[in-house]
Design a protein around this motif. Structure first.
Motif, PDB file in Angstrom:
ATOM      1  N   PRO A  27      -3.306 -10.592  -3.007  1.00  0.00           N
ATOM      2  CA  PRO A  27      -2.582  -9.752  -3.962  1.00  0.00           C
ATOM      3  C   PRO A  27      -3.270  -8.390  -4.070  1.00  0.00           C
ATOM      4  N   PHE A  28      -2.503  -7.326  -3.971  1.00  0.00           N
ATOM      5  CA  PHE A  28      -3.071  -5.980  -4.082  1.00  0.00           C
ATOM      6  C   PHE A  28      -2.044  -5.069  -4.720  1.00  0.00           C
ATOM      7  N   ALA A  29      -2.363  -4.539  -5.875  1.00  0.00           N
ATOM      8  CA  ALA A  29      -1.512  -3.576  -6.577  1.00  0.00           C
ATOM      9  C   ALA A  29      -0.069  -4.057  -6.695  1.00  0.00           C
ATOM     10  N   GLY A  30       0.091  -5.330  -6.984  1.00  0.00           N
ATOM     11  CA  GLY A  30       1.441  -5.855  -7.210  1.00  0.00           C
ATOM     12  C   GLY A  30       2.146  -6.338  -5.956  1.00  0.00           C
ATOM     13  N   TYR A  31       1.469  -6.221  -4.805  1.00  0.00           N
ATOM     14  CA  TYR A  31       2.056  -6.672  -3.544  1.00  0.00           C
ATOM     15  C   TYR A  31       1.187  -7.747  -2.908  1.00  0.00           C
ATOM     16  N   GLU A  32       1.821  -8.571  -2.098  1.00  0.00           N
ATOM     17  CA  GLU A  32       1.059  -9.439  -1.206  1.00  0.00           C
ATOM     18  C   GLU A  32       0.839  -8.646   0.066  1.00  0.00           C
ATOM     19  N   MET A  33      -0.433  -8.388   0.372  1.00  0.00           N
ATOM     20  CA  MET A  33      -0.750  -7.514   1.506  1.00  0.00           C
ATOM     21  C   MET A  33      -1.719  -8.196   2.462  1.00  0.00           C
ATOM     22  N   PRO A  34      -1.626  -7.844   3.760  1.00  0.00           N
ATOM     23  CA  PRO A  34      -2.604  -8.397   4.707  1.00  0.00           C
ATOM     24  C   PRO A  34      -3.963  -7.738   4.509  1.00  0.00           C
ATOM     25  N   ILE A  35      -5.000  -8.548   4.289  1.00  0.00           N
ATOM     26  CA  ILE A  35      -6.341  -7.943   4.197  1.00  0.00           C
ATOM     27  C   ILE A  35      -6.968  -7.890   5.585  1.00  0.00           C
ATOM     28  N   GLN A  36      -6.639  -8.881   6.432  1.00  0.00           N
ATOM     29  CA  GLN A  36      -7.098  -8.867   7.814  1.00  0.00           C
ATOM     30  C   GLN A  36      -6.251  -9.859   8.604  1.00  0.00           C
ATOM     31  N   TYR A  37      -6.141  -9.592   9.888  1.00  0.00           N
ATOM     32  CA  TYR A  37      -5.426 -10.515  10.771  1.00  0.00           C
ATOM     33  C   TYR A  37      -6.437 -11.431  11.439  1.00  0.00           C
ATOM     34  N   GLY A 227       2.004   0.282  22.393  1.00  0.00           N
ATOM     35  CA  GLY A 227       0.551   0.409  22.431  1.00  0.00           C
ATOM     36  C   GLY A 227      -0.167  -0.837  22.902  1.00  0.00           C
ATOM     37  N   ARG A 228       0.602  -1.842  23.286  1.00  0.00           N
ATOM     38  CA  ARG A 228      -0.012  -3.136  23.601  1.00  0.00           C
ATOM     39  C   ARG A 228      -1.035  -3.033  24.729  1.00  0.00           C
ATOM     40  N   ASP A 229      -0.638  -2.383  25.815  1.00  0.00           N
ATOM     41  CA  ASP A 229      -1.550  -2.302  26.955  1.00  0.00           C
ATOM     42  C   ASP A 229      -2.761  -1.431  26.647  1.00  0.00           C
ATOM     43  N   ALA A 230      -2.588  -0.517  25.707  1.00  0.00           N
ATOM     44  CA  ALA A 230      -3.701   0.371  25.339  1.00  0.00           C
ATOM     45  C   ALA A 230      -4.638  -0.305  24.332  1.00  0.00           C
ATOM     46  N   GLY A 231      -4.289  -1.493  23.866  1.00  0.00           N
ATOM     47  CA  GLY A 231      -5.193  -2.221  22.974  1.00  0.00           C
ATOM     48  C   GLY A 231      -4.963  -1.976  21.497  1.00  0.00           C
ATOM     49  N   PHE A 232      -3.746  -1.583  21.127  1.00  0.00           N
ATOM     50  CA  PHE A 232      -3.435  -1.401  19.699  1.00  0.00           C
ATOM     51  C   PHE A 232      -3.597  -2.719  18.954  1.00  0.00           C
ATOM     52  N   ALA A 233      -4.071  -2.636  17.730  1.00  0.00           N
ATOM     53  CA  ALA A 233      -4.217  -3.844  16.914  1.00  0.00           C
ATOM     54  C   ALA A 233      -3.610  -3.601  15.542  1.00  0.00           C
ATOM     55  N   PRO A 234      -3.004  -4.634  14.965  1.00  0.00           N
ATOM     56  CA  PRO A 234      -2.627  -4.510  13.559  1.00  0.00           C
ATOM     57  C   PRO A 234      -3.900  -4.576  12.723  1.00  0.00           C
ATOM     58  N   ALA A 235      -3.975  -3.797  11.662  1.00  0.00           N
ATOM     59  CA  ALA A 235      -5.188  -3.778  10.840  1.00  0.00           C
ATOM     60  C   ALA A 235      -4.794  -3.918   9.376  1.00  0.00           C
ATOM     61  N   GLY A 236      -5.630  -4.625   8.635  1.00  0.00           N
ATOM     62  CA  GLY A 236      -5.327  -4.900   7.235  1.00  0.00           C
ATOM     63  C   GLY A 236      -6.069  -3.976   6.283  1.00  0.00           C
ATOM     64  N   LEU A 237      -5.963  -4.306   5.016  1.00  0.00           N
ATOM     65  CA  LEU A 237      -6.584  -3.470   3.989  1.00  0.00           C
ATOM     66  C   LEU A 237      -8.112  -3.468   4.093  1.00  0.00           C
ATOM     67  N   GLY A 238      -8.676  -4.532   4.667  1.00  0.00           N
ATOM     68  CA  GLY A 238     -10.135  -4.589   4.817  1.00  0.00           C
ATOM     69  C   GLY A 238     -10.632  -3.460   5.702  1.00  0.00           C
TER      70      GLY A 238
ATOM     71  N   VAL B  64     -24.775 -14.741   0.897  1.00  0.00           N
ATOM     72  CA  VAL B  64     -24.324 -14.357   2.227  1.00  0.00           C
ATOM     73  C   VAL B  64     -23.238 -13.304   2.011  1.00  0.00           C
ATOM     74  N   GLU B  65     -23.289 -12.249   2.846  1.00  0.00           N
ATOM     75  CA  GLU B  65     -22.320 -11.167   2.660  1.00  0.00           C
ATOM     76  C   GLU B  65     -21.507 -10.963   3.917  1.00  0.00           C
ATOM     77  N   SER B  66     -20.232 -10.726   3.709  1.00  0.00           N
ATOM     78  CA  SER B  66     -19.363 -10.327   4.811  1.00  0.00           C
ATOM     79  C   SER B  66     -19.082  -8.836   4.643  1.00  0.00           C
ATOM     80  N   VAL B  67     -18.320  -8.272   5.575  1.00  0.00           N
ATOM     81  CA  VAL B  67     -17.960  -6.862   5.456  1.00  0.00           C
ATOM     82  C   VAL B  67     -17.357  -6.589   4.076  1.00  0.00           C
ATOM     83  N   LYS B  68     -16.547  -7.529   3.633  1.00  0.00           N
ATOM     84  CA  LYS B  68     -15.755  -7.281   2.442  1.00  0.00           C
ATOM     85  C   LYS B  68     -16.431  -7.689   1.139  1.00  0.00           C
ATOM     86  N   ALA B  69     -17.223  -8.779   1.151  1.00  0.00           N
ATOM     87  CA  ALA B  69     -17.633  -9.335  -0.139  1.00  0.00           C
ATOM     88  C   ALA B  69     -18.974 -10.066  -0.088  1.00  0.00           C
ATOM     89  N   VAL B  70     -19.535 -10.251  -1.254  1.00  0.00           N
ATOM     90  CA  VAL B  70     -20.778 -11.010  -1.428  1.00  0.00           C
ATOM     91  C   VAL B  70     -20.403 -12.410  -1.875  1.00  0.00           C
TER      92      VAL B  70
END
Lengths: 378, 133
Positions: A27-37, A227-238, B64-70
């Motif tokens: 949960p982030f600011a009222g949304y369900e968001m990806p923090i990491q894949y 961007g697949r062949d160039a190595g693009f990645a989805p990235a999360g809020l982390g 133990v700590e990760s990039v994001k949290a302790v």
């Protein structure tokens, strides 16, 4: 918000894609968001070396149509808007009368294919409701302005990284390299409108795309495919957070809040005090004239233990002089970094200590940003 | 020696415990589960206690700590630290790759058995993980 109470959370138009890709949702600011894949560090490195895609649909998109839009925004923003050319984007802040920051925003001046002109204000997700209310309070003085919250009807995707340009060139009906940094245009992709801005929040070159909600998955897939062949990645809020920390970009609720003015936050470049009146101007001018009480600085903690938000900053003579506003490991530098707000009388000192949950760590002040992308010809 | 994770005991807070006997004295070897490591992701720092310190059941003995949290490490037994895996903070990749053998964290001389009875077996722990995943 209570973590378990997900029934009140909104989903972005890309929600299903994230889940199918195995993203960890938070949960982030009222949304369900990806923090990491997968791994925050890998997503961070993909953005620095290739390119990464971010779903930033949770951010608010507010549209101002009609005569007087620029004048209204001129009154609400710390930056001048009436002289913003069509195709221009500006970073600024919305302040209250006391000069406290209500939000930091991007304003664009856009022209539709049917020659309509409007302004688009991109606001932080956590501040959207507050800014919508604030705008409404000031609309009466500008009766010709039509204001609409476009957040739910649209999606926003950021493509960031050194290979973003090359890939986006294949995707649109115009050459995106024609856009300079902080310029935007409305173009199309397969006959559907896309707002393309050469802006971002990672310290890399790249674009932010605004599309209709129903087009979001298609546009996202197209960028991923291109961007697949160039190595693009989805990235999360982390990764978004570690990237913006390295680039020393302030985050609302951390470096910025209603008790902080733009000058103390180190954002005087985004605050034009002398060209007009705006809400908060007099208070900010007074703060500037009277002298700041505290200032944002960058710190490099020694060793590998990251200093996190909320840790106290201690001066050489043992006094508590400030607080860490953002901190964590820097994947690019391979060591911890931190930003802090400290008392003005120690802001130029170089040696500090940080109280990390009861243990002291030495830290050295450093110039911001921590990371600056290598200059390239574009 | 290879530790079999299905024979270990587990705390609600994701520490695993391997109990052995040494001359009538219970010795608990403690680590963190692969589930916890996967949840933490991108480990960057670990803070360990000193040998000779005593901890109560449930007391925090390290971080133990990760990039994001302790994440605090909670003592799943009561007792005295008799050995610390000193090389671990410098090799968090090793912990990541092998949490049950290379990745042991501390050994504790158990002073009070009562905490042990509240730990879960592998099946119960798996159930907890599947419910929280």
């Amino acid at each position: 918000m209570d973590q378990a109470d997900t029934s009140l959370l909104s989903q972005t138009p890309l929600d299903q894609w994230h889940r199918d890709a195995g993203a960890k949702m938070v949960p982030f600011a009222g949304y369900e968001m990806p923090i990491q894949y997968d791994s925050i560090v890998n997503e961070h490195q993909a953005c620095r070396t290739k390119a990464a895609l971010f779903d930033v649909s949770h951010m608010g998109r507010l549209r101002f149509d009609g005569d007087g839009s620029a004048e209204l925004l001129d009154r609400l923003l710390t930056r001048r808007v009436v002289d913003l050319p069509v195709g221009g984007v500006r970073y600024g802040m919305v302040c209250n009368e006391a000069g406290g920051i209500l939000d930091d925003v991007l304003v664009s001046h856009l022209k539709t294919p049917s020659d309509k002109y409007y302004h688009l204000l991109v606001v932080n997700a956590s501040n959207r409701a507050k800014i919508v209310e604030w705008v409404k309070q000031h609309l009466d003085d500008f009766p010709t302005v039509t204001f609409s919250d476009r957040t739910e009807l649209t999606a926003m995707i950021a493509v960031q990284g050194p290979l973003a340009m090359e890939t986006c060139r294949k995707l649109f009906s115009f050459d995106p390299s024609r856009l300079k940094y902080y310029q935007a245009t409305i173009t199309d992709q397969f006959s559907k409108p896309v707002i393309v801005s050469r802006t971002g929040y990672t310290g890399e070159d790249g674009f932010e795309l605004v599309v209709r909600a129903e087009e979001a998955a298609r546009v996202w897939e197209n960028v991923m495919l291109a961007g697949r062949d160039a190595g693009f990645a989805p990235a999360g809020l982390g990764a978004r957070d570690t990237l913006r920390m390295e680039a020393a970009m302030p985050l609302y609720g951390h470096e910025l809040d209603e008790s902080t003015d733009p000058i103390s936050a180190g954002l005087s470049f985004a605050c034009n005090l002398d060209d007009r009146d705006f809400i908060g101007r007099d208070a900010i001018a007074k703060i500037k004239a009277d002298g700041l009480k505290r200032r944002r600085i960058g710190l490099l903690p020694e060793g590998r233990r990251p200093a996190r938000e909320g840790c106290a900053v201690i001066s050489k003579d043992g006094k508590e002089v400030g607080v860490i506003t953002s901190g964590g490991p820097s994947p690019t530098l391979g060591k911890p970094i931190a930003m802090a707000m400290v008392d003005i009388d120690v802001a130029d000192q170089t040696e500090f200590e940080i109280d990390i949950r009861g243990k002291r760590s030495a830290a050295t002040a450093t110039k911001l940003p921590f990371y600056r992308r290598p200059k390239t010809v574009s | 020696m290879s530790r079999d994770k299905s024979t270990l005991l587990y705390a609600e807070t994701h520490e695993w415990v391997d109990v052995s006997e040494d001359g009538g004295q219970k010795i608990a070897t403690i680590g963190i589960s692969d589930f916890a490591i996967e949840q933490l992701n991108d480990l960057v720092y670990m803070d360990l206690p000193e040998v000779g310190k005593s901890f109560d059941f449930g007391e925090e003995f390290g971080e133990v700590e990760s990039v994001k949290a302790v994440s605090p490490l909670y003592c799943p037994v009561a007792g005295e630290i008799i050995e610390v895996h000193e090389g671990l903070p410098d090799n968090l990749d090793g912990l990541n790759d092998d949490p049950y053998d290379f990745g042991w964290i501390v050994k504790i001389k158990v002073s009070d058995d009562t905490g042990l009875s509240s730990l879960m077996d592998y099946a119960a722990y798996q159930k907890q993980c599947s419910e929280s995943a």
